[in-house]
Design a protein around this motif. Sequence first.
Motif, PDB file in Angstrom:
ATOM      1  N   ARG A   1      -7.272  -8.861  -3.988  1.00  0.00           N
ATOM      2  CA  ARG A   1      -7.526  -7.499  -4.468  1.00  0.00           C
ATOM      3  C   ARG A   1      -6.660  -7.205  -5.691  1.00  0.00           C
ATOM      4  O   ARG A   1      -7.135  -6.626  -6.674  1.00  0.00           O
ATOM      5  CB  ARG A   1      -7.234  -6.510  -3.339  1.00  0.00           C
TER       6      ARG A   1
ATOM      7  N   ARG B   1      -3.446   0.788  -3.292  1.00  0.00           N
ATOM      8  CA  ARG B   1      -3.809   0.964  -1.878  1.00  0.00           C
ATOM      9  C   ARG B   1      -4.541  -0.266  -1.357  1.00  0.00           C
ATOM     10  O   ARG B   1      -5.298  -0.907  -2.083  1.00  0.00           O
ATOM     11  CB  ARG B   1      -4.698   2.190  -1.732  1.00  0.00           C
ATOM     12  N   CYS B   2      -4.314  -0.572  -0.080  1.00  0.00           N
ATOM     13  CA  CYS B   2      -5.016  -1.684   0.550  1.00  0.00           C
ATOM     14  C   CYS B   2      -6.489  -1.296   0.732  1.00  0.00           C
ATOM     15  O   CYS B   2      -6.863  -0.132   0.589  1.00  0.00           O
ATOM     16  CB  CYS B   2      -4.371  -2.028   1.904  1.00  0.00           C
ATOM     17  N   ILE B   3      -7.308  -2.259   1.089  1.00  0.00           N
ATOM     18  CA  ILE B   3      -8.737  -2.010   1.214  1.00  0.00           C
ATOM     19  C   ILE B   3      -9.034  -1.007   2.324  1.00  0.00           C
ATOM     20  O   ILE B   3      -9.923  -0.171   2.196  1.00  0.00           O
ATOM     21  CB  ILE B   3      -9.532  -3.322   1.390  1.00  0.00           C
TER      22      ILE B   3
ATOM     23  N   ASP C   1      -0.081   4.139   0.881  1.00  0.00           N
ATOM     24  CA  ASP C   1      -0.443   5.013   1.999  1.00  0.00           C
ATOM     25  C   ASP C   1       0.117   4.519   3.330  1.00  0.00           C
ATOM     26  O   ASP C   1       0.806   5.244   4.022  1.00  0.00           O
ATOM     27  CB  ASP C   1      -1.958   5.170   2.106  1.00  0.00           C
TER      28      ASP C   1
ATOM     29  N   CYS D   1       0.837  -1.197   0.000  1.00  0.00           N
ATOM     30  CA  CYS D   1       0.000   0.000   0.000  1.00  0.00           C
ATOM     31  C   CYS D   1       0.875   1.251   0.000  1.00  0.00           C
ATOM     32  O   CYS D   1       1.801   1.373   0.794  1.00  0.00           O
ATOM     33  CB  CYS D   1      -0.919  -0.008   1.220  1.00  0.00           C
TER      34      CYS D   1
ATOM     35  N   CYS E   1      -7.167   1.552   3.396  1.00  0.00           N
ATOM     36  CA  CYS E   1      -6.835   2.911   2.958  1.00  0.00           C
ATOM     37  C   CYS E   1      -7.785   3.355   1.828  1.00  0.00           C
ATOM     38  O   CYS E   1      -8.114   4.532   1.744  1.00  0.00           O
ATOM     39  CB  CYS E   1      -5.394   2.991   2.498  1.00  0.00           C
ATOM     40  N   ALA E   2      -8.217   2.422   0.995  1.00  0.00           N
ATOM     41  CA  ALA E   2      -9.125   2.771  -0.092  1.00  0.00           C
ATOM     42  C   ALA E   2     -10.485   3.196   0.453  1.00  0.00           C
ATOM     43  O   ALA E   2     -11.140   4.065  -0.108  1.00  0.00           O
ATOM     44  CB  ALA E   2      -9.290   1.591  -1.039  1.00  0.00           C
ATOM     45  N   ARG E   3     -10.882   2.602   1.560  1.00  0.00           N
ATOM     46  CA  ARG E   3     -12.157   2.967   2.184  1.00  0.00           C
ATOM     47  C   ARG E   3     -12.076   4.318   2.868  1.00  0.00           C
ATOM     48  O   ARG E   3     -13.075   4.973   3.089  1.00  0.00           O
ATOM     49  CB  ARG E   3     -12.569   1.900   3.195  1.00  0.00           C
TER      50      ARG E   3
ATOM     51  N   ILE F   1      -3.822  -1.705  -8.677  1.00  0.00           N
ATOM     52  CA  ILE F   1      -4.234  -1.129  -7.396  1.00  0.00           C
ATOM     53  C   ILE F   1      -2.985  -0.719  -6.607  1.00  0.00           C
ATOM     54  O   ILE F   1      -1.997  -1.455  -6.571  1.00  0.00           O
ATOM     55  CB  ILE F   1      -5.060  -2.153  -6.587  1.00  0.00           C
TER      56      ILE F   1
END
Length: 112
Positions: free
Chosen positions: A96, A105-107, A87, A85, A109-111, A103
Amino acid sequence: MDDKTQTAFRARITARLTEIDEEDARGEAGQATVELDQQAVGRLSRQDALQSQAMARATHARRDIERRRLRAALTRLDEGEFGWCEDCGEEIATARLTLDPAITRCISCARG
Protein backbone atom coordinates in the motif's frame (compact mmCIF):
# COMPACT_ATOMS: atom_id res chain seq x y z
CA MET A 1 9.93 -1.62 8.69
CA ASP A 2 13.68 -1.96 8.40
CA ASP A 3 16.16 0.86 7.71
CA LYS A 4 16.79 -0.25 4.12
CA THR A 5 13.09 -0.04 3.28
CA GLN A 6 12.76 3.35 4.98
CA THR A 7 15.77 4.64 3.04
CA ALA A 8 14.19 3.44 -0.21
CA PHE A 9 10.93 5.22 0.63
CA ARG A 10 12.82 8.39 1.57
CA ALA A 11 14.66 8.34 -1.79
CA ARG A 12 11.42 7.76 -3.67
CA ILE A 13 9.62 10.58 -1.85
CA THR A 14 12.53 12.97 -2.38
CA ALA A 15 12.68 12.10 -6.08
CA ARG A 16 8.94 12.78 -6.46
CA LEU A 17 9.29 16.14 -4.69
CA THR A 18 12.02 17.06 -7.17
CA GLU A 19 9.73 16.05 -10.06
CA ILE A 20 6.94 18.22 -8.66
CA ASP A 21 9.28 21.22 -8.44
CA GLU A 22 10.33 20.65 -12.07
CA GLU A 23 6.68 20.35 -13.16
CA ASP A 24 5.92 23.62 -11.37
CA ALA A 25 8.76 25.35 -13.18
CA ARG A 26 7.46 24.15 -16.55
CA GLY A 27 3.87 25.12 -15.68
CA GLU A 28 4.57 28.71 -14.62
CA ALA A 29 4.08 30.07 -18.14
CA GLY A 30 0.58 28.61 -18.30
CA GLN A 31 -0.44 30.52 -15.17
CA ALA A 32 0.63 33.90 -16.52
CA THR A 33 -1.91 36.70 -16.74
CA VAL A 34 -3.93 36.66 -19.95
CA GLU A 35 -3.77 40.01 -21.73
CA LEU A 36 -7.01 41.80 -22.61
CA ASP A 37 -5.74 43.21 -25.92
CA GLN A 38 -8.58 42.49 -28.38
CA GLN A 39 -6.42 43.68 -31.27
CA ALA A 40 -3.73 41.05 -30.65
CA VAL A 41 -5.95 38.17 -29.52
CA GLY A 42 -9.44 37.38 -30.69
CA ARG A 43 -12.31 36.69 -28.28
CA LEU A 44 -12.24 32.90 -28.73
CA SER A 45 -8.45 32.77 -28.51
CA ARG A 46 -8.65 34.74 -25.26
CA GLN A 47 -11.26 32.34 -23.88
CA ASP A 48 -8.98 29.43 -24.76
CA ALA A 49 -6.10 31.19 -23.02
CA LEU A 50 -8.23 31.80 -19.92
CA GLN A 51 -9.31 28.17 -19.84
CA SER A 52 -5.70 27.01 -20.20
CA GLN A 53 -4.71 29.36 -17.39
CA ALA A 54 -7.43 27.97 -15.11
CA MET A 55 -6.34 24.40 -15.86
CA ALA A 56 -2.70 25.29 -15.16
CA ARG A 57 -3.68 26.83 -11.82
CA ALA A 58 -5.74 23.77 -10.88
CA THR A 59 -2.85 21.48 -11.77
CA HIS A 60 -0.52 23.62 -9.65
CA ALA A 61 -2.95 23.36 -6.72
CA ARG A 62 -3.01 19.54 -7.04
CA ARG A 63 0.80 19.48 -7.08
CA ASP A 64 0.83 21.63 -3.92
CA ILE A 65 -1.43 19.13 -2.15
CA GLU A 66 0.79 16.24 -3.22
CA ARG A 67 3.89 18.17 -2.11
CA ARG A 68 2.41 18.75 1.37
CA ARG A 69 1.45 15.07 1.70
CA LEU A 70 4.95 13.95 0.68
CA ARG A 71 6.65 16.39 3.06
CA ALA A 72 4.42 15.07 5.84
CA ALA A 73 5.56 11.55 4.93
CA LEU A 74 9.20 12.66 5.25
CA THR A 75 8.39 14.11 8.67
CA ARG A 76 6.82 10.79 9.70
CA LEU A 77 9.99 9.02 8.51
CA ASP A 78 12.12 11.36 10.64
CA GLU A 79 9.89 10.80 13.67
CA GLY A 80 9.68 7.02 13.27
CA GLU A 81 5.94 7.15 12.55
CA PHE A 82 6.11 6.25 8.85
CA GLY A 83 4.22 3.11 7.92
CA TRP A 84 1.92 3.14 10.95
CA CYS A 85 -1.80 3.87 10.71
CA GLU A 86 -2.73 7.19 12.27
CA ASP A 87 -6.13 5.81 13.31
CA CYS A 88 -5.53 2.35 14.76
CA GLY A 89 -1.74 2.26 15.12
CA GLU A 90 -1.34 -0.92 13.07
CA GLU A 91 1.36 -1.26 10.45
CA ILE A 92 0.37 -0.18 6.93
CA ALA A 93 1.12 -2.84 4.29
CA THR A 94 4.31 -2.14 2.34
CA ALA A 95 2.45 -2.77 -0.92
CA ARG A 96 0.00 0.00 0.00
CA LEU A 97 2.85 2.38 0.82
CA THR A 98 4.54 1.46 -2.45
CA LEU A 99 1.48 2.67 -4.35
CA ASP A 100 1.34 5.92 -2.36
CA PRO A 101 4.06 6.60 0.22
CA ALA A 102 2.01 9.50 1.63
CA ILE A 103 -0.76 7.17 2.84
CA THR A 104 -1.48 7.59 6.57
CA ARG A 105 -4.11 4.90 7.16
CA CYS A 106 -4.19 1.13 6.82
CA ILE A 107 -6.65 -0.45 4.41
CA SER A 108 -9.08 -1.38 7.19
CA CYS A 109 -9.31 2.18 8.52
CA ALA A 110 -9.44 3.63 5.00
CA ARG A 111 -12.46 1.47 4.22
CA GLY A 112 -14.14 2.75 7.35
